[in-house]
Write a protein that holds these residues in place. Sequence first.
Motif, PDB file in Angstrom:
ATOM      1  N   ARG A 187       0.842  -1.210   0.000  1.00  0.00           N
ATOM      2  CA  ARG A 187       0.000   0.000   0.000  1.00  0.00           C
ATOM      3  C   ARG A 187       0.870   1.250   0.000  1.00  0.00           C
ATOM      4  NH1 ARG A 187      -3.841   2.682  -1.824  1.00  0.00           N
ATOM      5  NH2 ARG A 187      -4.941   4.030  -0.387  1.00  0.00           N
ATOM      6  N   SER A 188       1.938   1.248   0.774  1.00  0.00           N
ATOM      7  CA  SER A 188       2.857   2.392   0.808  1.00  0.00           C
ATOM      8  C   SER A 188       3.477   2.631  -0.574  1.00  0.00           C
ATOM      9  CB  SER A 188       3.953   2.141   1.844  1.00  0.00           C
ATOM     10  OG  SER A 188       4.867   3.196   1.863  1.00  0.00           O
ATOM     11  N   MET A 189       3.859   1.555  -1.265  1.00  0.00           N
ATOM     12  CA  MET A 189       4.421   1.700  -2.612  1.00  0.00           C
ATOM     13  C   MET A 189       3.379   2.259  -3.574  1.00  0.00           C
ATOM     14  SD  MET A 189       7.021  -1.543  -3.122  1.00  0.00           S
ATOM     15  CE  MET A 189       5.731  -2.755  -3.183  1.00  0.00           C
ATOM     16  N   GLN A 190       2.118   1.821  -3.423  1.00  0.00           N
ATOM     17  CA  GLN A 190       1.051   2.342  -4.271  1.00  0.00           C
ATOM     18  C   GLN A 190       0.874   3.843  -4.051  1.00  0.00           C
ATOM     19  OE1 GLN A 190      -2.008  -0.278  -2.880  1.00  0.00           O
ATOM     20  NE2 GLN A 190      -1.881  -1.600  -4.676  1.00  0.00           N
ATOM     21  N   ILE A 191       0.887   4.259  -2.799  1.00  0.00           N
ATOM     22  CA  ILE A 191       0.722   5.681  -2.474  1.00  0.00           C
ATOM     23  C   ILE A 191       1.882   6.490  -3.046  1.00  0.00           C
ATOM     24  CG2 ILE A 191       0.745   7.353  -0.574  1.00  0.00           C
ATOM     25  CD1 ILE A 191      -0.888   5.189   1.024  1.00  0.00           C
ATOM     26  N   HIS A 192       3.100   5.993  -2.879  1.00  0.00           N
ATOM     27  CA  HIS A 192       4.262   6.712  -3.402  1.00  0.00           C
ATOM     28  C   HIS A 192       4.259   6.772  -4.928  1.00  0.00           C
ATOM     29  CE1 HIS A 192       5.639   6.370   0.706  1.00  0.00           C
ATOM     30  NE2 HIS A 192       6.581   7.254   0.422  1.00  0.00           N
ATOM     31  N   SER A 193       3.628   5.798  -5.571  1.00  0.00           N
ATOM     32  CA  SER A 193       3.582   5.794  -7.031  1.00  0.00           C
ATOM     33  C   SER A 193       2.685   6.901  -7.577  1.00  0.00           C
ATOM     34  CB  SER A 193       3.130   4.429  -7.554  1.00  0.00           C
ATOM     35  OG  SER A 193       1.762   4.217  -7.270  1.00  0.00           O
ATOM     36  N   LEU A 194       1.865   7.510  -6.725  1.00  0.00           N
ATOM     37  CA  LEU A 194       1.030   8.629  -7.176  1.00  0.00           C
ATOM     38  C   LEU A 194       1.879   9.800  -7.674  1.00  0.00           C
ATOM     39  CD1 LEU A 194      -1.702   8.611  -4.384  1.00  0.00           C
ATOM     40  CD2 LEU A 194      -1.937   7.820  -6.748  1.00  0.00           C
ATOM     41  N   LEU A 219       4.018   9.637  -9.798  1.00  0.00           N
ATOM     42  CA  LEU A 219       4.221   9.448 -11.232  1.00  0.00           C
ATOM     43  C   LEU A 219       3.162  10.152 -12.069  1.00  0.00           C
ATOM     44  CD1 LEU A 219       5.081   5.637 -11.195  1.00  0.00           C
ATOM     45  CD2 LEU A 219       6.675   7.558 -11.434  1.00  0.00           C
ATOM     46  N   GLY A 220       2.085  10.546 -11.436  1.00  0.00           N
ATOM     47  CA  GLY A 220       1.008  11.230 -12.150  1.00  0.00           C
ATOM     48  C   GLY A 220      -0.252  10.400 -12.179  1.00  0.00           C
ATOM     49  N   ARG A 221      -1.345  11.065 -12.447  1.00  0.00           N
ATOM     50  CA  ARG A 221      -2.642  10.390 -12.372  1.00  0.00           C
ATOM     51  C   ARG A 221      -2.892   9.419 -13.517  1.00  0.00           C
ATOM     52  NH1 ARG A 221      -7.181  13.297 -14.928  1.00  0.00           N
ATOM     53  NH2 ARG A 221      -6.293  14.873 -16.279  1.00  0.00           N
ATOM     54  N   HIS A 222      -2.096   9.491 -14.576  1.00  0.00           N
ATOM     55  CA  HIS A 222      -2.289   8.588 -15.706  1.00  0.00           C
ATOM     56  C   HIS A 222      -1.387   7.363 -15.642  1.00  0.00           C
ATOM     57  CE1 HIS A 222      -5.036  11.286 -17.679  1.00  0.00           C
ATOM     58  NE2 HIS A 222      -4.180  12.270 -17.550  1.00  0.00           N
ATOM     59  N   SER A 223      -0.583   7.275 -14.592  1.00  0.00           N
ATOM     60  CA  SER A 223       0.296   6.112 -14.488  1.00  0.00           C
ATOM     61  C   SER A 223      -0.531   4.857 -14.232  1.00  0.00           C
ATOM     62  CB  SER A 223       1.317   6.312 -13.371  1.00  0.00           C
ATOM     63  OG  SER A 223       0.669   6.389 -12.128  1.00  0.00           O
ATOM     64  N   LYS A 224      -0.060   3.752 -14.763  1.00  0.00           N
ATOM     65  CA  LYS A 224      -0.758   2.472 -14.588  1.00  0.00           C
ATOM     66  C   LYS A 224       0.006   1.663 -13.550  1.00  0.00           C
ATOM     67  CE  LYS A 224      -3.109   2.059 -18.943  1.00  0.00           C
ATOM     68  NZ  LYS A 224      -3.418   1.210 -20.083  1.00  0.00           N
ATOM     69  N   VAL A 225      -0.543   1.609 -12.349  1.00  0.00           N
ATOM     70  CA  VAL A 225       0.049   0.858 -11.253  1.00  0.00           C
ATOM     71  C   VAL A 225      -0.938  -0.234 -10.882  1.00  0.00           C
ATOM     72  CG1 VAL A 225       0.919   0.982  -8.889  1.00  0.00           C
ATOM     73  CG2 VAL A 225       1.252   2.917 -10.440  1.00  0.00           C
ATOM     74  N   ILE A 226      -0.479  -1.486 -10.927  1.00  0.00           N
ATOM     75  CA  ILE A 226      -1.345  -2.616 -10.626  1.00  0.00           C
ATOM     76  C   ILE A 226      -0.688  -3.493  -9.574  1.00  0.00           C
ATOM     77  CG2 ILE A 226      -2.536  -2.624 -12.851  1.00  0.00           C
ATOM     78  CD1 ILE A 226      -0.650  -4.793 -13.806  1.00  0.00           C
ATOM     79  N   SER A 227      -1.499  -4.227  -8.846  1.00  0.00           N
ATOM     80  CA  SER A 227      -0.995  -5.149  -7.832  1.00  0.00           C
ATOM     81  C   SER A 227      -1.607  -6.524  -8.031  1.00  0.00           C
ATOM     82  CB  SER A 227      -1.358  -4.652  -6.433  1.00  0.00           C
ATOM     83  OG  SER A 227      -0.659  -3.474  -6.125  1.00  0.00           O
TER      84      SER A 227
END
Length: 98
Positions: free
Chosen positions: A39-46, A48-56
Amino acid sequence: MSADAVMRTEFPAGYVVFFGIDGKVVMCPRSKEHSGTIRSMQIHSLALGRHSKVISTVYIGFPPEEISAPDLTILREDAQRQGKRHGFEDVLLIAEVV
């Protein structure tokens, strides 16, 4: 492992079980720390911008015929699914929490 055997098997609490196309069964322990780190990595990935594709824990196809579901994956902005999963060509970063 057959589908019948899977249905009758009681897997230990606190584990996530993955079934590979080649019949492999992978059991991964999960904990509050593990989930919190992802979850912390997901939050930090924000950042990258709102159009970044982050999946788990989404399946990615790798050659030759390997399929993996990393804890966190960052894909290219223009990434598209290839059938039911994403292809390795679109992967920018993979993170596994141990």
